[in-house]
Scaffold this motif. Structure first.
Motif, PDB file in Angstrom:
ATOM      1  N   LEU A   9      -1.299   7.994 -11.096  1.00 44.68           N
ATOM      2  CA  LEU A   9       0.004   7.279 -10.887  1.00 44.68           C
ATOM      3  C   LEU A   9       0.261   5.843 -10.216  1.00 44.68           C
ATOM      4  O   LEU A   9       0.960   5.228 -10.736  1.00 44.68           O
ATOM      5  N   LEU A  10      -0.433   5.581  -9.068  1.00 47.37           N
ATOM      6  CA  LEU A  10      -0.375   4.402  -8.418  1.00 47.37           C
ATOM      7  C   LEU A  10      -1.753   3.730  -8.602  1.00 47.37           C
ATOM      8  O   LEU A  10      -2.919   4.186  -8.635  1.00 47.37           O
ATOM      9  N   THR A  11      -1.948   2.294  -8.507  1.00 50.22           N
ATOM     10  CA  THR A  11      -2.873   1.461  -8.193  1.00 50.22           C
ATOM     11  C   THR A  11      -3.705   1.993  -7.120  1.00 50.22           C
ATOM     12  O   THR A  11      -4.681   2.289  -7.393  1.00 50.22           O
ATOM     13  N   SER A  12      -3.118   2.337  -5.921  1.00 47.99           N
ATOM     14  CA  SER A  12      -3.672   2.841  -4.745  1.00 47.99           C
ATOM     15  C   SER A  12      -2.631   3.525  -3.699  1.00 47.99           C
ATOM     16  O   SER A  12      -1.556   3.068  -3.786  1.00 47.99           O
ATOM     17  N   LEU A  13      -3.147   4.611  -3.278  1.00 48.93           N
ATOM     18  CA  LEU A  13      -2.225   5.264  -2.122  1.00 48.93           C
ATOM     19  C   LEU A  13      -3.255   5.835  -1.114  1.00 48.93           C
ATOM     20  O   LEU A  13      -4.259   6.691  -1.386  1.00 48.93           O
ATOM     21  N   LYS A  39       1.510  -0.602  -6.365  1.00 47.78           N
ATOM     22  CA  LYS A  39       1.708  -0.290  -7.771  1.00 47.78           C
ATOM     23  C   LYS A  39       1.581  -1.454  -8.380  1.00 47.78           C
ATOM     24  O   LYS A  39       2.533  -2.340  -8.222  1.00 47.78           O
ATOM     25  N   THR A  40       0.670  -1.824  -9.470  1.00 43.77           N
ATOM     26  CA  THR A  40       0.424  -3.058 -10.231  1.00 43.77           C
ATOM     27  C   THR A  40       1.168  -2.857 -11.586  1.00 43.77           C
ATOM     28  O   THR A  40       0.764  -1.895 -12.343  1.00 43.77           O
ATOM     29  N   SER A  54       1.154 -10.459 -13.370  1.00 43.67           N
ATOM     30  CA  SER A  54       1.569  -8.712 -12.975  1.00 43.67           C
ATOM     31  C   SER A  54       2.462  -9.111 -11.772  1.00 43.67           C
ATOM     32  O   SER A  54       2.617 -10.024 -10.961  1.00 43.67           O
ATOM     33  N   VAL A  55       3.006  -7.980 -11.370  1.00 41.51           N
ATOM     34  CA  VAL A  55       4.061  -7.797 -10.379  1.00 41.51           C
ATOM     35  C   VAL A  55       3.535  -6.743  -9.698  1.00 41.51           C
ATOM     36  O   VAL A  55       3.098  -5.571 -10.174  1.00 41.51           O
ATOM     37  N   ASP A  56       3.094  -6.856  -8.284  1.00 37.58           N
ATOM     38  CA  ASP A  56       2.711  -5.791  -7.384  1.00 37.58           C
ATOM     39  C   ASP A  56       3.622  -5.437  -6.552  1.00 37.58           C
ATOM     40  O   ASP A  56       4.664  -6.144  -5.592  1.00 37.58           O
ATOM     41  N   LEU A  57       3.965  -3.876  -6.191  1.00 35.49           N
ATOM     42  CA  LEU A  57       4.784  -3.353  -5.100  1.00 35.49           C
ATOM     43  C   LEU A  57       3.975  -2.824  -4.242  1.00 35.49           C
ATOM     44  O   LEU A  57       3.031  -1.954  -4.616  1.00 35.49           O
ATOM     45  N   LYS A  58       4.107  -3.395  -2.941  1.00 39.56           N
ATOM     46  CA  LYS A  58       3.426  -2.895  -1.927  1.00 39.56           C
ATOM     47  C   LYS A  58       4.153  -2.269  -0.790  1.00 39.56           C
ATOM     48  O   LYS A  58       5.180  -2.839  -0.393  1.00 39.56           O
ATOM     49  N   LEU A 115       4.519 -11.745  -7.252  1.00 39.64           N
ATOM     50  CA  LEU A 115       4.189 -11.995  -8.436  1.00 39.64           C
ATOM     51  C   LEU A 115       2.941 -12.686  -8.515  1.00 39.64           C
ATOM     52  O   LEU A 115       2.648 -13.461  -7.536  1.00 39.64           O
ATOM     53  N   SER A 116       1.738 -12.137  -9.228  1.00 40.98           N
ATOM     54  CA  SER A 116       0.563 -12.663  -9.203  1.00 40.98           C
ATOM     55  C   SER A 116       0.062 -13.278 -10.788  1.00 40.98           C
ATOM     56  O   SER A 116       0.401 -12.637 -11.544  1.00 40.98           O
TER      57      SER A 116
END
Length: 168
Positions: free
Chosen positions: A57-61, A82-83, A93-97, A117-118
């Motif tokens: 579901l998530l890039t990492s948790l 989440k990427t 990409s957009v990363d939400l942390k 924004l990467s």
């Protein structure tokens, strides 16, 4: 083991930094960070025991516990990322942390987060890749940027704080 030299503009001191991840099984990891300040000879260490959740579901948790030898504090930590790729090749990409750190001794928690924004540029020049990251931290209410080239990383924020990292 990942090692680096780190210099912060406000401290004007060079640190030797090392990080190692010890995989305990497929979802548990012990991560150890150590450093040596070359100006005053002070050493420190942070050890974290982390467990990964929801990789589909998530890039990492990550959820875990952390001990900091500098502050002699034990804290609990949760963080997620989440990427969202904006292009098919994943170079934009957009990363939400987001995360939360809780100190049980002080009964105090601290939230953190960012939207970034990467943009990655492979082979910017021969044998040189670039990564440009522009982000905003809603908790500190300030924008920042990161420019990364192979081993060099430059970070800066709108208040003039900056640091440089060289990965050995």
């Amino acid at each position: 083991m990942e090692t680096s030299l780190r210099f912060r503009g406000d401290e004007r001191q060079l640190r030797l930094h090392a990080k190692e991840n010890f995989l305990l099984d497929s979802s548990f990891c012990l991560q150890v960070h150590g450093y040596l300040n070359t100006h005053n000879g002070r050493a420190g260490c942070i050890a974290q025991l982390k467990r990964k959740f929801l990789p589909e579901l998530l890039t990492s948790l990550d959820v875990g516990a952390r001990y900091d030898t500098d502050h002699k504090e034990f804290t609990y930590d949760v963080r997620g990322k989440k990427t969202l790729p904006l292009t098919d090749n994943g170079l934009l990409s957009v990363d939400l942390k987001g995360g939360f750190n809780f100190n049980p001794r002080l009964k105090l928690g601290k939230a953190r987060g960012a939207i970034e924004l990467s943009y990655k540029v492979f082979n910017f020049t021969e044998d040189q890749d670039l990564k440009l990251k522009i982000g905003y931290d809603p908790f500190k209410q300030k924008p920042y940027l990161q420019l990364r080239e192979n081993n060099w990383t430059f970070n800066a924020d709108i208040n003039g704080a900056w640091n440089i990292i060289y990965d050995l």
